[in-house]
Design an enzyme around this catalytic site. Structure first.
Site, short mmCIF file in Angstrom:
data_model
loop_
_atom_site.label_atom_id
_atom_site.label_comp_id
_atom_site.label_asym_id
_atom_site.label_seq_id
_atom_site.Cartn_x
_atom_site.Cartn_y
_atom_site.Cartn_z
N GLU A 76 65.29 12.52 24.07
CA GLU A 76 63.92 12.50 24.63
C GLU A 76 63.70 13.64 25.62
OE1 GLU A 76 62.80 8.90 26.67
OE2 GLU A 76 60.80 9.68 27.08
N ASP A 96 67.59 8.03 23.63
CA ASP A 96 66.65 7.78 24.72
C ASP A 96 67.48 7.32 25.90
OD1 ASP A 96 63.50 5.93 25.00
OD2 ASP A 96 64.71 6.97 26.48
N ILE A 98 66.92 6.53 29.03
CA ILE A 98 66.36 5.35 29.69
C ILE A 98 65.09 4.96 28.95
CG2 ILE A 98 65.35 4.41 31.80
CD1 ILE A 98 67.06 6.22 33.47
N ASP A 99 65.16 3.90 28.16
CA ASP A 99 63.94 3.40 27.51
C ASP A 99 63.40 2.31 28.42
OD1 ASP A 99 62.08 3.38 25.39
OD2 ASP A 99 62.89 1.44 24.77
N THR A 101 61.48 3.77 31.49
CA THR A 101 61.58 4.52 32.76
C THR A 101 60.64 3.96 33.81
OG1 THR A 101 62.29 6.55 31.66
CG2 THR A 101 61.25 6.80 33.80
N ASP A 226 62.68 6.20 20.88
CA ASP A 226 62.46 4.83 21.35
C ASP A 226 62.98 3.80 20.34
OD1 ASP A 226 59.21 5.89 22.44
OD2 ASP A 226 60.93 5.46 23.73
O1 LIG Z 1 59.37 6.71 28.08
P1 LIG Z 1 60.35 5.60 27.85
O2 LIG Z 1 60.45 4.67 29.01
O3 LIG Z 1 61.66 6.10 27.32
O4 LIG Z 1 59.77 4.78 26.59
C1 LIG Z 1 58.67 3.88 26.70
C2 LIG Z 1 58.62 3.06 25.42
O5 LIG Z 1 59.78 2.29 25.31
C3 LIG Z 1 57.42 2.14 25.40
O6 LIG Z 1 57.36 1.42 24.18
C4 LIG Z 1 56.13 2.92 25.57
O7 LIG Z 1 55.04 2.03 25.57
C5 LIG Z 1 56.17 3.72 26.86
O8 LIG Z 1 55.00 4.49 26.94
C6 LIG Z 1 57.39 4.65 26.93
O9 LIG Z 1 57.28 5.64 25.95
MG LIG Z 2 61.64 5.33 25.38
MG LIG Z 3 63.09 7.30 27.84
#
Ligand SMILES: O=P([O-])([O-])O[C@@H]1[C@@H](O)[C@H](O)[C@@H](O)[C@H](O)[C@@H]1O
Ligand SMILES: [Mg+2]
Ligand SMILES: [Mg+2]
Length: 289
Positions: A76, A96, A98-99, A101, A226
Protein backbone atom coordinates in the site's frame (compact mmCIF):
# COMPACT_ATOMS: atom_id res chain seq x y z
CA UNK A 1 5.04 -32.76 -0.22
CA UNK A 2 8.06 -32.20 2.04
CA UNK A 3 8.69 -28.60 3.06
CA UNK A 4 11.65 -28.32 0.65
CA UNK A 5 9.30 -29.18 -2.26
CA UNK A 6 6.67 -26.73 -1.08
CA UNK A 7 8.31 -23.30 -1.40
CA UNK A 8 5.04 -21.48 -0.94
CA UNK A 9 4.73 -22.96 2.56
CA UNK A 10 8.16 -21.57 3.49
CA UNK A 11 6.94 -18.16 2.30
CA UNK A 12 3.69 -18.47 4.28
CA UNK A 13 5.54 -19.46 7.44
CA UNK A 14 7.72 -16.37 7.01
CA UNK A 15 4.63 -14.20 6.53
CA UNK A 16 3.09 -15.43 9.80
CA UNK A 17 6.31 -14.68 11.67
CA UNK A 18 6.76 -11.18 10.23
CA UNK A 19 3.05 -10.35 10.65
CA UNK A 20 3.33 -11.25 14.34
CA UNK A 21 6.48 -9.11 14.69
CA UNK A 22 4.66 -6.25 12.93
CA UNK A 23 1.76 -6.65 15.37
CA UNK A 24 4.16 -6.28 18.30
CA UNK A 25 5.38 -2.97 16.79
CA UNK A 26 1.78 -1.78 16.36
CA UNK A 27 0.77 -2.71 19.93
CA UNK A 28 3.85 -0.96 21.31
CA UNK A 29 2.86 2.28 19.56
CA UNK A 30 -0.83 2.01 20.53
CA UNK A 31 0.09 1.43 24.18
CA UNK A 32 2.85 4.05 24.45
CA UNK A 33 2.47 6.78 21.84
CA UNK A 34 -0.13 9.29 20.77
CA UNK A 35 -0.32 8.82 16.99
CA UNK A 36 -2.75 11.69 16.42
CA UNK A 37 0.02 14.27 16.00
CA UNK A 38 1.96 12.14 13.48
CA UNK A 39 -0.82 11.61 10.97
CA UNK A 40 -0.43 12.41 7.25
CA UNK A 41 -3.12 12.17 4.57
CA UNK A 42 -3.18 10.62 1.09
CA UNK A 43 -6.18 10.65 -1.31
CA UNK A 44 -8.40 12.71 0.98
CA UNK A 45 -8.39 14.47 4.36
CA UNK A 46 -9.65 11.24 5.94
CA UNK A 47 -7.35 8.79 4.08
CA UNK A 48 -4.72 8.54 6.82
CA UNK A 49 -1.16 7.21 6.95
CA UNK A 50 1.38 7.20 9.80
CA UNK A 51 5.08 6.53 10.02
CA UNK A 52 4.16 3.18 11.62
CA UNK A 53 2.36 2.12 8.41
CA UNK A 54 5.56 2.93 6.51
CA UNK A 55 7.92 1.30 9.03
CA UNK A 56 5.86 -1.92 9.14
CA UNK A 57 5.75 -2.15 5.33
CA UNK A 58 9.54 -1.62 5.13
CA UNK A 59 10.07 -4.30 7.79
CA UNK A 60 7.95 -6.83 5.88
CA UNK A 61 9.42 -6.11 2.43
CA UNK A 62 13.05 -6.03 3.58
CA UNK A 63 12.63 -9.32 5.46
CA UNK A 64 11.09 -10.97 2.37
CA UNK A 65 13.73 -9.64 -0.04
CA UNK A 66 16.46 -11.28 2.04
CA UNK A 67 14.78 -14.71 1.85
CA UNK A 68 13.00 -14.55 -1.55
CA UNK A 69 15.02 -12.07 -3.66
CA UNK A 70 13.20 -12.84 -6.94
CA UNK A 71 9.71 -12.19 -5.59
CA UNK A 72 7.69 -9.05 -6.41
CA UNK A 73 5.68 -6.73 -4.17
CA UNK A 74 2.51 -4.67 -4.17
CA UNK A 75 2.52 -2.67 -0.94
CA UNK A 76 0.00 0.00 0.00
CA UNK A 77 2.56 2.58 1.05
CA UNK A 78 5.03 1.67 -1.73
CA UNK A 79 2.27 2.25 -4.32
CA UNK A 80 1.38 5.48 -2.53
CA UNK A 81 5.02 6.53 -3.04
CA UNK A 82 4.84 5.82 -6.78
CA UNK A 83 5.62 2.10 -7.16
CA UNK A 84 3.52 0.36 -9.87
CA UNK A 85 0.44 -1.64 -8.87
CA UNK A 86 0.60 -4.39 -11.49
CA UNK A 87 0.00 -8.08 -10.70
CA UNK A 88 2.14 -10.24 -13.00
CA UNK A 89 2.37 -14.05 -13.03
CA UNK A 90 5.48 -13.82 -10.83
CA UNK A 91 5.29 -14.71 -7.12
CA UNK A 92 3.98 -11.47 -5.59
CA UNK A 93 3.52 -10.36 -1.97
CA UNK A 94 0.45 -8.10 -1.61
CA UNK A 95 0.85 -6.11 1.60
CA UNK A 96 -1.29 -3.79 3.70
CA UNK A 97 0.91 -3.04 6.71
CA UNK A 98 -1.94 -1.58 8.74
CA UNK A 99 -5.47 -2.24 7.50
CA UNK A 100 -7.48 0.10 9.70
CA UNK A 101 -5.09 3.04 10.01
CA UNK A 102 -7.90 5.32 11.17
CA UNK A 103 -8.64 2.80 13.93
CA UNK A 104 -4.92 2.72 14.77
CA UNK A 105 -4.75 6.52 15.07
CA UNK A 106 -7.82 6.54 17.33
CA UNK A 107 -6.79 3.41 19.31
CA UNK A 108 -9.95 1.63 18.12
CA UNK A 109 -8.91 -2.03 18.53
CA UNK A 110 -9.41 -3.44 15.00
CA UNK A 111 -6.13 -3.28 13.11
CA UNK A 112 -4.99 -5.95 10.64
CA UNK A 113 -1.53 -6.69 9.23
CA UNK A 114 -2.35 -8.17 5.80
CA UNK A 115 0.01 -10.26 3.71
CA UNK A 116 -1.33 -12.04 0.62
CA UNK A 117 0.73 -14.11 -1.81
CA UNK A 118 -0.19 -14.58 -5.47
CA UNK A 119 1.35 -16.80 -8.14
CA UNK A 120 0.10 -16.67 -11.74
CA UNK A 121 -2.27 -13.92 -10.55
CA UNK A 122 -4.04 -16.32 -8.15
CA UNK A 123 -3.87 -15.82 -4.39
CA UNK A 124 -2.11 -18.92 -3.02
CA UNK A 125 -2.23 -18.04 0.68
CA UNK A 126 -3.24 -15.16 2.95
CA UNK A 127 -2.28 -14.00 6.44
CA UNK A 128 -4.27 -11.37 8.38
CA UNK A 129 -3.05 -10.64 11.88
CA UNK A 130 -5.53 -8.74 14.08
CA UNK A 131 -2.80 -7.16 16.17
CA UNK A 132 -4.77 -5.78 19.12
CA UNK A 133 -6.95 -8.91 19.43
CA UNK A 134 -3.90 -11.19 18.87
CA UNK A 135 -5.85 -13.25 16.31
CA UNK A 136 -3.84 -14.80 13.46
CA UNK A 137 -6.10 -15.57 10.49
CA UNK A 138 -4.47 -17.81 7.88
CA UNK A 139 -5.48 -19.80 4.80
CA UNK A 140 -3.67 -21.73 2.07
CA UNK A 141 -5.59 -22.46 -1.15
CA UNK A 142 -7.07 -25.96 -0.88
CA UNK A 143 -6.02 -26.46 2.73
CA UNK A 144 -8.63 -24.62 4.85
CA UNK A 145 -8.82 -21.39 6.85
CA UNK A 146 -7.85 -20.94 10.49
CA UNK A 147 -7.81 -18.44 13.35
CA UNK A 148 -5.02 -19.10 15.84
CA UNK A 149 -4.93 -22.64 14.45
CA UNK A 150 -8.67 -23.35 14.90
CA UNK A 151 -10.64 -24.12 11.68
CA UNK A 152 -12.95 -21.41 10.34
CA UNK A 153 -16.36 -22.03 8.73
CA UNK A 154 -18.75 -19.43 7.31
CA UNK A 155 -22.33 -19.09 8.59
CA UNK A 156 -24.96 -21.50 7.18
CA UNK A 157 -27.64 -18.78 7.18
CA UNK A 158 -29.61 -18.45 3.91
CA UNK A 159 -32.34 -16.07 5.16
CA UNK A 160 -31.19 -12.49 4.50
CA UNK A 161 -33.62 -11.23 7.18
CA UNK A 162 -31.62 -13.18 9.77
CA UNK A 163 -28.23 -11.94 8.51
CA UNK A 164 -25.60 -9.53 9.74
CA UNK A 165 -23.97 -7.37 7.05
CA UNK A 166 -20.69 -5.42 7.20
CA UNK A 167 -19.63 -2.45 5.13
CA UNK A 168 -17.49 0.70 5.42
CA UNK A 169 -17.90 4.37 4.65
CA UNK A 170 -14.41 4.49 3.07
CA UNK A 171 -12.28 7.57 2.61
CA UNK A 172 -13.98 9.28 -0.36
CA UNK A 173 -16.14 12.18 0.81
CA UNK A 174 -17.30 13.25 -2.67
CA UNK A 175 -21.01 14.07 -2.09
CA UNK A 176 -22.13 11.87 -5.00
CA UNK A 177 -20.14 8.92 -3.61
CA UNK A 178 -21.50 9.52 -0.10
CA UNK A 179 -25.04 9.51 -1.55
CA UNK A 180 -24.40 6.13 -3.24
CA UNK A 181 -22.96 4.68 -0.02
CA UNK A 182 -26.05 5.73 1.94
CA UNK A 183 -28.43 4.63 -0.83
CA UNK A 184 -27.03 1.07 -0.66
CA UNK A 185 -26.98 1.16 3.13
CA UNK A 186 -30.61 2.32 3.27
CA UNK A 187 -31.78 -0.49 0.96
CA UNK A 188 -29.83 -3.20 2.82
CA UNK A 189 -30.92 -2.00 6.27
CA UNK A 190 -34.57 -1.79 5.14
CA UNK A 191 -34.78 -5.41 3.93
CA UNK A 192 -34.48 -5.70 6.94
CA UNK A 193 -31.31 -7.42 8.04
CA UNK A 194 -30.51 -8.04 11.70
CA UNK A 195 -27.79 -5.39 11.67
CA UNK A 196 -25.01 -3.60 9.81
CA UNK A 197 -21.50 -3.39 11.26
CA UNK A 198 -18.09 -2.14 10.17
CA UNK A 199 -14.77 -3.06 11.79
CA UNK A 200 -12.99 -0.16 10.07
CA UNK A 201 -10.86 -2.74 8.25
CA UNK A 202 -11.84 -4.49 5.02
CA UNK A 203 -9.69 -7.49 5.91
CA UNK A 204 -11.16 -7.90 9.41
CA UNK A 205 -14.68 -7.56 7.98
CA UNK A 206 -13.79 -10.42 5.62
CA UNK A 207 -12.36 -12.46 8.49
CA UNK A 208 -15.68 -11.91 10.31
CA UNK A 209 -17.41 -13.50 7.28
CA UNK A 210 -14.91 -16.40 7.38
CA UNK A 211 -15.51 -17.04 11.08
CA UNK A 212 -19.30 -16.99 10.60
CA UNK A 213 -20.23 -13.91 12.64
CA UNK A 214 -21.11 -11.79 9.60
CA UNK A 215 -22.96 -13.23 6.56
CA UNK A 216 -21.74 -10.64 4.05
CA UNK A 217 -19.32 -7.74 3.65
CA UNK A 218 -19.45 -5.32 0.70
CA UNK A 219 -17.55 -2.16 -0.21
CA UNK A 220 -16.66 0.02 -3.18
CA UNK A 221 -13.36 1.87 -2.91
CA UNK A 222 -11.18 -0.86 -1.39
CA UNK A 223 -7.75 -1.61 -2.82
CA UNK A 224 -6.09 -4.91 -3.79
CA UNK A 225 -3.91 -4.78 -0.64
CA UNK A 226 -7.01 -4.49 1.60
CA UNK A 227 -8.61 -7.68 0.28
CA UNK A 228 -6.03 -10.04 -1.28
CA UNK A 229 -4.92 -11.81 1.91
CA UNK A 230 -8.45 -12.13 3.32
CA UNK A 231 -9.92 -13.28 -0.02
CA UNK A 232 -8.47 -16.78 0.32
CA UNK A 233 -9.41 -16.87 4.03
CA UNK A 234 -13.07 -16.33 3.00
CA UNK A 235 -13.06 -18.95 0.24
CA UNK A 236 -11.18 -21.55 2.30
CA UNK A 237 -13.78 -21.05 5.08
CA UNK A 238 -16.47 -21.95 2.50
CA UNK A 239 -17.47 -18.42 1.47
CA UNK A 240 -17.89 -16.79 -1.95
CA UNK A 241 -16.39 -13.65 -3.52
CA UNK A 242 -18.16 -11.39 -6.05
CA UNK A 243 -18.03 -7.98 -7.65
CA UNK A 244 -20.82 -5.61 -6.52
CA UNK A 245 -22.11 -6.02 -10.13
CA UNK A 246 -22.71 -9.71 -9.40
CA UNK A 247 -19.83 -10.83 -11.59
CA UNK A 248 -16.61 -12.51 -10.53
CA UNK A 249 -14.31 -10.67 -8.12
CA UNK A 250 -11.58 -8.64 -9.85
CA UNK A 251 -8.91 -7.86 -7.24
CA UNK A 252 -7.99 -4.60 -8.99
CA UNK A 253 -11.56 -3.28 -9.54
CA UNK A 254 -11.97 -1.51 -6.13
CA UNK A 255 -15.28 -3.41 -5.59
CA UNK A 256 -15.92 -6.45 -3.42
CA UNK A 257 -18.64 -8.67 -1.97
CA UNK A 258 -17.56 -11.45 0.40
CA UNK A 259 -20.42 -13.69 1.56
CA UNK A 260 -21.17 -16.99 3.30
CA UNK A 261 -23.08 -18.34 0.28
CA UNK A 262 -24.51 -17.49 -3.16
CA UNK A 263 -28.06 -17.03 -1.79
CA UNK A 264 -27.11 -14.21 0.55
CA UNK A 265 -24.68 -12.73 -2.00
CA UNK A 266 -27.30 -12.57 -4.77
CA UNK A 267 -29.97 -11.10 -2.48
CA UNK A 268 -27.75 -8.29 -1.13
CA UNK A 269 -26.11 -7.52 -4.50
CA UNK A 270 -29.61 -6.80 -5.84
CA UNK A 271 -29.79 -3.84 -3.39
CA UNK A 272 -26.36 -2.31 -4.07
CA UNK A 273 -25.64 0.86 -6.05
CA UNK A 274 -22.90 -0.05 -8.52
CA UNK A 275 -20.27 2.60 -9.08
CA UNK A 276 -16.57 2.62 -9.81
CA UNK A 277 -13.39 4.10 -8.40
CA UNK A 278 -10.22 4.23 -10.49
CA UNK A 279 -8.81 0.69 -10.88
CA UNK A 280 -5.70 -0.10 -8.85
CA UNK A 281 -3.85 -1.20 -12.01
CA UNK A 282 -4.96 1.67 -14.25
CA UNK A 283 -2.26 3.21 -16.42
CA UNK A 284 -1.18 6.49 -14.77
CA UNK A 285 -2.32 8.65 -17.72
CA UNK A 286 -5.62 6.89 -18.47
CA UNK A 287 -8.95 8.61 -17.73
CA UNK A 288 -10.85 7.29 -14.65
CA UNK A 289 -13.60 4.74 -15.51
O1 LIG B 1 -6.26 2.54 4.54
P1 LIG B 1 -6.39 1.27 5.32
O2 LIG B 1 -6.67 1.51 6.77
O3 LIG B 1 -5.26 0.31 5.05
O4 LIG B 1 -7.66 0.50 4.69
C1 LIG B 1 -9.00 0.88 4.94
C2 LIG B 1 -9.89 -0.25 4.46
O5 LIG B 1 -9.63 -1.41 5.20
C3 LIG B 1 -11.37 0.11 4.61
O6 LIG B 1 -12.18 -0.92 4.10
C4 LIG B 1 -11.68 1.39 3.87
O7 LIG B 1 -13.04 1.71 4.05
C5 LIG B 1 -10.80 2.52 4.38
O8 LIG B 1 -11.08 3.67 3.61
C6 LIG B 1 -9.31 2.18 4.27
O9 LIG B 1 -8.95 2.09 2.92
MG1 LIG C 1 -6.27 -1.22 4.05
MG1 LIG D 1 -3.33 0.24 5.19
Amino acid sequence: MSKSHDPWQDAMDHAVAVARKSGEMIREVVQNQDQSSLVQTKSSAVDLVTETDQKVERLIIQSVKSKFPSHRFIGEESVSSGEPCILTSDPTWIIDPIDGTTNFVHRYPFVGVCIGFAVNQQVEWGVVYSAIEDKMFTARRGRGAFCNGRPLQVSTQTDVHRSMVATEFGSDRDPQVVDKIFSSLHKVLSLPVHGVRGAGSAALNMCAVARGSVELYYETGVHVWDIAAASVIVTEAGGVLRDTTGGALDLMSRRIVAANNETIATRIIAELEVYSSERDDRAPDCEPE
